[in-house]
Design a protein around this motif. Structure first.
Motif, PDB file in Angstrom:
ATOM      1  N   TYR A 170      -5.199  -6.569   2.379  1.00 17.83           N
ATOM      2  CA  TYR A 170      -5.896  -6.687   1.105  1.00 17.83           C
ATOM      3  C   TYR A 170      -7.315  -7.186   1.316  1.00 17.83           C
ATOM      4  CZ  TYR A 170      -1.399  -6.319  -1.376  1.00 17.83           C
ATOM      5  OH  TYR A 170      -0.194  -5.884  -1.868  1.00 17.83           O
ATOM      6  N   GLY A 171      -8.235  -6.643   0.563  1.00 24.75           N
ATOM      7  CA  GLY A 171      -9.629  -7.047   0.618  1.00 24.75           C
ATOM      8  C   GLY A 171     -10.403  -6.360  -0.486  1.00 24.75           C
ATOM      9  N   LYS A 172     -11.688  -6.672  -0.593  1.00 27.67           N
ATOM     10  CA  LYS A 172     -12.479  -6.162  -1.711  1.00 27.67           C
ATOM     11  C   LYS A 172     -12.593  -4.643  -1.738  1.00 27.67           C
ATOM     12  CE  LYS A 172     -16.946  -6.812   0.649  1.00 27.67           C
ATOM     13  NZ  LYS A 172     -17.314  -5.387   0.690  1.00 27.67           N
ATOM     14  N   ASP A 173     -12.387  -3.990  -0.592  1.00 25.13           N
ATOM     15  CA  ASP A 173     -12.500  -2.534  -0.541  1.00 25.13           C
ATOM     16  C   ASP A 173     -11.147  -1.829  -0.603  1.00 25.13           C
ATOM     17  OD1 ASP A 173     -15.309  -2.633  -0.278  1.00 25.13           O
ATOM     18  OD2 ASP A 173     -15.146  -2.968   1.884  1.00 25.13           O
ATOM     19  N   TRP A 174     -10.085  -2.566  -0.931  1.00 23.61           N
ATOM     20  CA  TRP A 174      -8.757  -1.951  -0.998  1.00 23.61           C
ATOM     21  C   TRP A 174      -8.729  -0.941  -2.131  1.00 23.61           C
ATOM     22  CZ3 TRP A 174      -3.369  -1.556  -2.134  1.00 23.61           C
ATOM     23  CH2 TRP A 174      -2.533  -1.563  -1.004  1.00 23.61           C
ATOM     24  N   PRO A 175      -8.343   0.320  -1.867  1.00 23.10           N
ATOM     25  CA  PRO A 175      -8.398   1.376  -2.897  1.00 23.10           C
ATOM     26  C   PRO A 175      -7.486   1.079  -4.085  1.00 23.10           C
ATOM     27  CG  PRO A 175      -8.162   2.318  -0.705  1.00 23.10           C
ATOM     28  CD  PRO A 175      -7.904   0.845  -0.568  1.00 23.10           C
ATOM     29  N   GLU A 176      -7.998   1.275  -5.274  1.00 20.56           N
ATOM     30  CA  GLU A 176      -7.235   0.985  -6.484  1.00 20.56           C
ATOM     31  C   GLU A 176      -5.992   1.857  -6.609  1.00 20.56           C
ATOM     32  OE1 GLU A 176      -9.759   1.272  -9.873  1.00 20.56           O
ATOM     33  OE2 GLU A 176     -11.128  -0.282  -9.206  1.00 20.56           O
ATOM     34  N   VAL A 230      -9.211  -8.079  -4.089  1.00 22.50           N
ATOM     35  CA  VAL A 230      -9.073  -6.681  -4.478  1.00 22.50           C
ATOM     36  C   VAL A 230      -9.526  -6.522  -5.923  1.00 22.50           C
ATOM     37  CG1 VAL A 230      -7.467  -4.761  -4.794  1.00 22.50           C
ATOM     38  CG2 VAL A 230      -7.138  -6.352  -2.890  1.00 22.50           C
ATOM     39  N   LYS A 231     -10.251  -5.452  -6.199  1.00 20.78           N
ATOM     40  CA  LYS A 231     -10.723  -5.207  -7.562  1.00 20.78           C
ATOM     41  C   LYS A 231      -9.556  -4.822  -8.452  1.00 20.78           C
ATOM     42  CE  LYS A 231     -13.922  -2.329 -10.235  1.00 20.78           C
ATOM     43  NZ  LYS A 231     -14.899  -1.217 -10.158  1.00 20.78           N
TER      44      LYS A 231
END
Length: 233
Positions: A170-176, A230-231
């Motif tokens: 998991y991280g900020k660029d994890w695909p929605e 994650v967004k």
């Protein structure tokens, strides 16, 4: 070449989950009505919730078969995948091609063998062999479908592990779009209910407007994703 075209078709049906995800495809109109927000005190949040849940389209993981799908799309594809996974189970018919209508009337035996081999034992070797047989298919689509089939078999942890191994931590660029598939892992394996997942996503969604925090989320996986940056979908 004709055999190849038939087998490529079956894989495309198995892997519609990603391309037909609620972030890209038509929305199913049958949504869970269970939620804990008071419509009188938080009317705006309730409306936001309905819109959010429509986008998530978690209903696709609840329908038992295609007859329960309101508008086809991702729901119909998932219903076929469920059927195929059960067909490949130890007590199943071992004829998953029948789950996809009459499109595999020819060469169905080879399709059945390839599908069940991958569903029953998703080892790296089997996955590579299967992917090599269908070079036209995107790896992400294959992984998503095969992972969700593990959840149909009752192994939600295996489903989530396969996705994490493919997508990464998991991280900020994890695909929605993969968040929806992770929910599918939990719903299909009966770890959580559709309404529980939807409520957690609504809490996560409202963090952006200062209504709550990640630690108010009940589901551990969604909470971890939130904390990791994650967004929210």
């Amino acid at each position: 070449m004709r055999m190849r075209s038939y087998l490529v078709f079956i894989l495309s049906l198995m892997t519609m989950v990603v391309f037909s995800s609620p972030l890209f495809a038509e929305q199913d109109q049958s949504l869970s009505q269970t939620q804990s927000i008071s419509p009188d005190s938080q009317r705006n949040d309730l409306i936001t919730g309905k819109v959010l849940w429509g986008r998530l389209n978690l209903q696709q993981f609840v329908a038992v078969d295609e007859s329960q799908c309101v508008s086809g799309g991702a729901c119909s594809a998932m219903a076929a995948n469920k059927c195929a996974a059960l067909s490949c189970s130890p007590s199943g018919s071992k004829e998953p091609s029948k789950c996809y209508g009459d499109k595999l009337a020819n060469n169905s035996s080879q399709a059945d063998l390839l599908i069940c081999q991958a569903v029953e034992s998703p080892t790296p070797e089997n996955m590579v062999s299967y992917q090599n047989a269908f070079p036209e298919t995107h790896e992400a689509d294959f992984v998503a479908a095969l992972a969700l089939m593990q959840a149909v078999k009752g192994d939600g942890a295996k489903c989530q592990d396969m996705i994490k191994q493919f997508v990464g931590p998991y991280g900020k660029d994890w695909p929605e779009a993969w968040l929806v598939n992770m929910s599918g892992c939990r719903i299909l394996s009966n770890q959580r209910q559709q309404a529980e997942e939807e409520q957690d996503y609504l809490i996560w969604h409202n963090i952006a407007i200062g209504e709550t925090t990640c630690y108010s989320i009940l589901g551990e996986e969604i909470k971890m994703a939130c904390v990791a940056g994650v967004k929210a979908p």
